[in-house]
Each structure stands twice: as structure tokens, then as C-alpha cells.
Scaffold this motif. Sequence first.
Motif, PDB file in Angstrom:
ATOM      1  N   ARG A 407      47.084  38.329  38.563  1.00 49.65           N
ATOM      2  CA  ARG A 407      46.627  37.915  37.241  1.00 49.65           C
ATOM      3  C   ARG A 407      45.953  36.537  37.310  1.00 49.65           C
ATOM      4  N   THR A 408      44.813  36.410  36.624  1.00 54.07           N
ATOM      5  CA  THR A 408      44.099  35.134  36.540  1.00 54.07           C
ATOM      6  C   THR A 408      44.067  34.679  35.089  1.00 54.07           C
ATOM      7  N   LYS A 409      43.679  33.412  34.894  1.00 49.63           N
ATOM      8  CA  LYS A 409      43.575  32.907  33.535  1.00 49.63           C
ATOM      9  C   LYS A 409      42.544  33.692  32.736  1.00 49.63           C
ATOM     10  N   ASN A 410      41.443  34.048  33.388  1.00 46.75           N
ATOM     11  CA  ASN A 410      40.380  34.805  32.713  1.00 46.75           C
ATOM     12  C   ASN A 410      40.533  36.287  33.057  1.00 46.75           C
ATOM     13  N   LEU A 411      41.490  36.934  32.398  1.00 46.02           N
ATOM     14  CA  LEU A 411      41.761  38.344  32.679  1.00 46.02           C
ATOM     15  C   LEU A 411      40.555  39.215  32.328  1.00 46.02           C
ATOM     16  N   LYS A 412      39.830  38.862  31.268  1.00 46.13           N
ATOM     17  CA  LYS A 412      38.678  39.652  30.853  1.00 46.13           C
ATOM     18  C   LYS A 412      37.638  39.733  31.964  1.00 46.13           C
ATOM     19  N   ALA A 413      37.343  38.615  32.624  1.00 51.08           N
ATOM     20  CA  ALA A 413      36.360  38.609  33.708  1.00 51.08           C
ATOM     21  C   ALA A 413      36.831  39.460  34.875  1.00 51.08           C
ATOM     22  N   LEU A 414      38.113  39.398  35.168  1.00 50.93           N
ATOM     23  CA  LEU A 414      38.658  40.200  36.263  1.00 50.93           C
ATOM     24  C   LEU A 414      38.487  41.690  35.974  1.00 50.93           C
ATOM     25  N   LEU A 415      38.796  42.086  34.734  1.00 45.70           N
ATOM     26  CA  LEU A 415      38.694  43.508  34.372  1.00 45.70           C
ATOM     27  C   LEU A 415      37.243  43.963  34.329  1.00 45.70           C
ATOM     28  N   GLU A 416      36.329  43.099  33.875  1.00 46.62           N
ATOM     29  CA  GLU A 416      34.912  43.461  33.849  1.00 46.62           C
ATOM     30  C   GLU A 416      34.384  43.684  35.259  1.00 46.62           C
ATOM     31  N   ARG A 417      34.791  42.823  36.183  1.00 44.16           N
ATOM     32  CA  ARG A 417      34.361  42.992  37.568  1.00 44.16           C
ATOM     33  C   ARG A 417      34.925  44.280  38.154  1.00 44.16           C
TER      34      ARG A 417
END
Length: 444
Positions: A407-417
Motif C-alpha cells: 500500500r502507498t499513500k497514493n492508492l489511486k495512482a497505484l490502482l490506475e497503473r
Amino acid sequence: MRDFLPADKARRERVLAVIRERYRVHGFDEIETPVMEEHGRLHAGIGGDNEKLAYNVLKRGLDEDAIRAAADDPSALTDLGLRYDLTVPLARFYATNRAQLPAVFRSIQIAPVWRAERPQKGRYRQFVQCDIDIIGDASARAESELIVATLDTLDTLDALGLAGGSVRINDRRVLDWMLESFGFAADERPGVLITIDKLDKIGPAGVVAELRERGATATAVDGFEAFLNRPMTLEYNPYGERQIRKLLPAGAPDEIVAHLVGIGAAVAAARPSTGSAPGGAESASGEGDSAVAGLERDIPLVFDPFLVRGMGYYTGTIFELAHPSVDYSLGGGGRYDGMIGRFLGQDVPAVGFSIGFERIVDLIDERADAASPAIVLVHDRDVPEAELLAVKAALIAQGSRVRLEQRTKNLKALLERSASDGYTAFATLAAGAAVDSLEVKPLG
């Protein structure tokens, strides 16, 4: 020459798997040939304009004086070259290994080739070709098998968003007879064919004007122009004898027309029935019911009397794969009975069909291209490695593809990638959680 990101590579491999599997079920066997061939073989005058695009390999051990002395003779500088297609290597392969191959050999070659192209959309310097060839069969059965296998492959690719393909078909012997009937001399016909091949791009008027500029026989050009501008009825004719004869000058050779009609009947017999074509098959072919029973099915074949195909080694039937969404072909091929004889010392009948993989993969609907469930497992930092791998293994056992992501602080960016990499769902995992308690959510 391109790099491919994971999602692109996965899509390419999925399409290749479909093509390879469909070819194999039709009785073709896959072979592999080296990426390089001898310079003399690649430049033997059988590769057409592609020979000019070959990447040649400098001979080893040449010093400065030797290079300078051979500067005007490419064959003295190079002894090998990268293959620019798969047909020339196949001819060499068959001549070398004939004793170990069946009398009628059905081959698959799926591999990269190289041409020194000017890069543009749909044209690359390194690209994959998907070839099937039949060597040793001079009958129309060989062409029919190739067309059926290719159309079946397109049907299977429908699930990935590719639908509606058709095969344009002609015969080099028809072209030669037609030009002779108009009065073009034998020595000017190759140049005339180059101009006729531009018909789709510059239209009848442009073709006639270019023929006159080339200095082609004036009376022959007049006759050809009159034929292009002749009045035509608008009746629908499915593929068959009536369609073929209507599109040719009167008196087309019966043997060649029967060859083309026979291919259509065989292809139709192998295709799923979609109902009778308008006008009925018998009226389309002019033959009895038993001869054309297969043509009662609406088959995606179209006779095109001006289909040329640029390769000089074609000796008979030629064909191209068309799709309504684009104005260029997605593949093609034809009969090349004279090529293998150059390596073997005796003529062997051969015919092949190549799918333009790079062009087809660009048409695949990415939304329809999704694989089976692919889950990103987003875990907290404190989840033990043993738990992570145990949950991952359980999901894999259920048929999912799984990637672990902390898990990262920017979960949205991780899921988009992850979505861009082809993953379709995600779940979050805390320490002590079991696989049964995971809440799997769709991505996007």
C-alpha cells in the motif's frame, strides 16, 4: 523497432496464441528458421522490392583496404542478411530438409522479420509475420485450406473485437490473360501491373493517365480504358462463376475460372451455414446444384480482377485479407510454384497465406482483450511474507492472476497503473486476514 510495455506484450501474446492454436487445429506444423540467410539467397531476384530493404551483415575480418576495394559491390562486403520475409527462408528450409518432411507439408512460421522501412503507422522495421504454407499440393485444395484456416482464425479473434474480415482473390494467370487480350506486349506487362496496382489509390482515370505516360501500347490502353468505363448492372452476385465472368472481359479461360470457382465451393463447404446468398447460388455460378452446393452459404470471398500483389514470385492464385475498418490489407499471399525449384533443382508446388500481425493487433478492442481475472493484492507493510504468499497462492489456485503491491499513500495512482497493466480487480490485505475474507473489487 519498438519496446512493448507489459500490457501491450500480454495483448500481443494473447493474439499470437489464438493464431497459433487455430493454425495447428487445421493440421499445420510449426517450424523455426534462423533470423539470417545467405546474402545471395536474399538477393536472388525473388523478393521484389523487399530485397532493397534488406539489412545486410558485414563480413567478418574485413580491414579498411578490403572495405574500400569492395565499396561498389555489396555482395563482396556482406555474406549474410536479416530475413525480410518468411517465404524465402521456408523455400531454403524445404529444399534442405525435404527427405524428412511429408509429401504435402503444411508449415506454420510465426517470427519477426526486418526491413529498412521508413517508419510510419502500420509499417515498422521489425515486425512479426504469421505464415501458413502448403508445399507439394498443386490442386485448389491447398488454396482452400489456407483460406479456411485464415477465416477460422479471424472468427476466433472475434472474441477479441475483430470481426467482419473478407478475402479478395484473383489469379496471376487471369491478369496475364487480360493484359494480353487488351494488346499489351509481354515485356511491358510487369510495368503495367505496377500501375494497375494503384487503382484503389488513383482511380481509373489516374491509372489510364499513368499508362499513357509510361508509353504503354496506345491501342491496349484504349481497350483497357473502355473496359474500366463499361456500363455495369447493379445486380448482386455472390462469389461464383457469374461474379467472376462479369468482372472480366469476355472469353476468360474456362480452366482458370473453374479453378477459382472450385476454391469458393470448397471454402463455402467448410464454413458455418449463414443462409443462402441473395439471388441463389445456382444463378451465381451457372452450374448444377451438386457442383455449387457449398456456395449456397454466404462466404466472405470477393473476386477482384485488379488484385495484383507486388511479389514477383507469384504464379497463380493470389489473395488479400481485407477488413471494413481500414483501407489497407491485413495480410495476403498466393501460389509460388517456381520458388523452391531455385533451391532444389526441380519445381515443387507451393502456396502460402500471411496474416499481418502488427496490423491486426492494432485493431483488437482493448476492452474485449481482458484476460481471466487478474487481481492486485494491496497489502499493509506489516503483513508477514508467509501470509502474503499463502493468500497469493490460494487466489492463483482459484484461477486468478495475482500481483502483490505494498500500500502507498497514493492508492489511486497505484490502482490506475495496475489497470493499465491489464489487471481487472484489487483487494486489500491486512495482517491475519484469510483469503475467504477478502473483498475483491473491480478496477476502473
